[in-house]
Enzyme design. Structure first.
Site, PDB file in Angstrom:
ATOM      1  N   GLU A  97      13.104   9.326   0.106  1.00 16.90           N
ATOM      2  CA  GLU A  97      13.484   9.104  -1.283  1.00 16.90           C
ATOM      3  C   GLU A  97      12.317   9.405  -2.228  1.00 16.90           C
ATOM      4  OE1 GLU A  97      15.089   5.102  -1.401  1.00 16.90           O
ATOM      5  OE2 GLU A  97      16.971   5.895  -0.622  1.00 16.90           O
ATOM      6  N   CYS A 121       5.462  -4.872   5.590  1.00 19.85           N
ATOM      7  CA  CYS A 121       5.338  -5.900   4.551  1.00 19.85           C
ATOM      8  C   CYS A 121       6.681  -6.645   4.469  1.00 19.85           C
ATOM      9  CB  CYS A 121       4.998  -5.273   3.203  1.00 19.85           C
ATOM     10  SG  CYS A 121       3.483  -4.303   3.261  1.00 19.85           S
ATOM     11  N   CYS A 124       9.472  -5.949   1.718  1.00 14.99           N
ATOM     12  CA  CYS A 124       9.768  -4.543   1.397  1.00 14.99           C
ATOM     13  C   CYS A 124      10.954  -4.028   2.221  1.00 14.99           C
ATOM     14  CB  CYS A 124       8.527  -3.706   1.687  1.00 14.99           C
ATOM     15  SG  CYS A 124       8.835  -1.934   1.553  1.00 14.99           S
TER      16      CYS A 124
HETATM   17  S1  SF4 Z   1       6.365   1.061   2.100  1.00 15.06           S
HETATM   18 FE1  SF4 Z   1       6.757  -1.135   2.161  1.00 15.06          FE
HETATM   19  S2  SF4 Z   1       6.125  -1.785   4.231  1.00 15.06           S
HETATM   20 FE2  SF4 Z   1       5.185   0.218   3.820  1.00 15.06          FE
HETATM   21  S3  SF4 Z   1       3.165  -0.274   2.985  1.00 15.06           S
HETATM   22 FE3  SF4 Z   1       4.554   0.032   1.223  1.00 15.06          FE
HETATM   23  S4  SF4 Z   1       5.242  -2.064   0.766  1.00 15.06           S
HETATM   24 FE4  SF4 Z   1       4.381  -2.150   2.835  1.00 15.06          FE
END
Ligand code: SF4
Length: 351
Positions: A97, A121, A124
């Protein structure tokens, strides 16, 4: 029996050196490679026949062996606030995306660097996908060119690029930096380095590596917590690179005149948003040339977090500002189409 059609190689993503080498390999002088480079990136040509500065014979030879292919736009989700989330289909069937965010004076594109993300994370949505693979420099530059073409962004428009889409850019540093070099080159896409930002969850050795590159873009660090215990819980990468190490590499980072580091801080209700957190952030950032972006969380029912109320975000901001740390509240664009920070998950709207 018919012979299978020869697969043409995509030239997008090749550096100037590589194109010069390619031209020489085809019996052309080296400068023809430079002309090809400028046609690809500066003029954004997609058809060899339109590269009229090259001889007809060379153009025909190129067309017989190579192609110029941008990633395909599979779906697009326009937001009420004019942002658009683009879902691109890649050659191997994977999807990524890119988010387009126009405003009065500039346009910002939020780019992906990987298919999914391994950093995990906890707030996320991209993390829920896991990581499938790194993007190539072709696929990174292709996002810029595809969206620029779809939105008819003029060549001279003021463009800001942020690597804050899917993926951790520092875990794909070679391809990201190869793309950045082409994007920032005045004979390439011509977007100045000061308008390109790489955002990292805090991959300490890779920040050190980035610091050594004279062509590095600006750096943003996703901080999101004021103690190791808090950060361990929401960003497991902190167990490998705890706050002390992360802040030390930031202190060692060689900033250019007038450059500053940006710290992103996603505001999670009852998790990291207390006055005491703000006071600890002040201490953590002591002595750093830094600003803080406070980002009210863009949640969803799949994840166990809520956004801090706006009065809490403002109280947090007040504490930072009172201690001379520039702090801005950044409300993410495109929330209604899942295009906002941390929401990219390849989902349709309403999924
Ligand atoms: S995409 Fe999401 S999981 Fe990956 S580093 Fe960024 S915030 Fe963290």
């Amino acid at each position: 029996m018919s012979t299978p059609a020869k697969k043409l190689q995509n030239l997008l993503g090749l550096s100037r050196d590589e194109l010069e080498h390619l031209a020489e390999g085809l019996g052309q002088p080296r400068f023809r490679g430079r002309q090809l480079y400028e046609a690809l990136y500066k003029q954004r040509a997609t058809d060899f026949q339109r590269m009229t500065n090259l001889s007809q014979a060379f153009r025909s030879e190129l067309a017989g062996r190579y192609l110029i292919a941008y990633p395909q736009i599979d779906r697009q989700f326009p937001s009420r606030d004019l942002a658009v989330r683009y879902l691109h289909r890649l050659e191997d069937g994977n999807s990524i995306e890119t988010v387009y965010m126009p405003d009065e004076t500039r346009t910002t594109l939020c780019l992906s660097s990987q298919v999914g993300c391994a950093v995990d994370c906890k707030f996320c949505f991209t993390a829920l996908l896991g990581v499938k693979r790194n993007l190539t420099s072709c696929e990174i530059i292709g996002q810029v060119l595809t969206v620029a073409a779809a939105q008819a962004i003029p060549h001279r428009a003021r463009l800001n690029l942020v690597f804050m889409g899917m993926g951790e850019p520092l875990l794909n540093l070679p391809a990201v930096m190869k793309a950045v070099h082409i994007i920032a080159d005045p004979n390439g896409l011509g977007v100045p380095l000061r308008r390109i930002t790489i955002s990292t969850a805090g991959i300490v050795p890779k920040i050190r590596e980035l610091a050594l590159d004279p062509m590095r873009p600006k750096l943003a660090v996703s901080l999101n917590a004021s103690t190791d215990a808090q950060r361990d819980a929401i960003m497991p990468i902190n167990r490998k690179y705890p706050l002390a190490q992360l802040l030390q590499v930031c202190r060692d980072y060689p900033l250019r005149p007038r450059e500053h580091l940006t710290f992103e801080y996603v505001m999670l209700d009852g998790v990291n948003d207390a006055d005491a957190d703000a006071r600890r952030v002040v201490k953590l950032l002591e002595g750093l040339r830094a600003k803080v972006n406070l980002i009210p969380y863009n949640g969803g029912p799949e994840l166990p977090f809520k956004s801090s109320p706006m009065r809490r975000v403002m109280a947090f901001q007040d504490i930072l500002v009172a201690r001379d740390i520039p702090a801005y509240i950044r409300v993410s664009r495109g929330q209604d189409v899942r295009a906002a920070c941390g929401q990219l998950s390849l989902a349709g709207v309403g999924d």
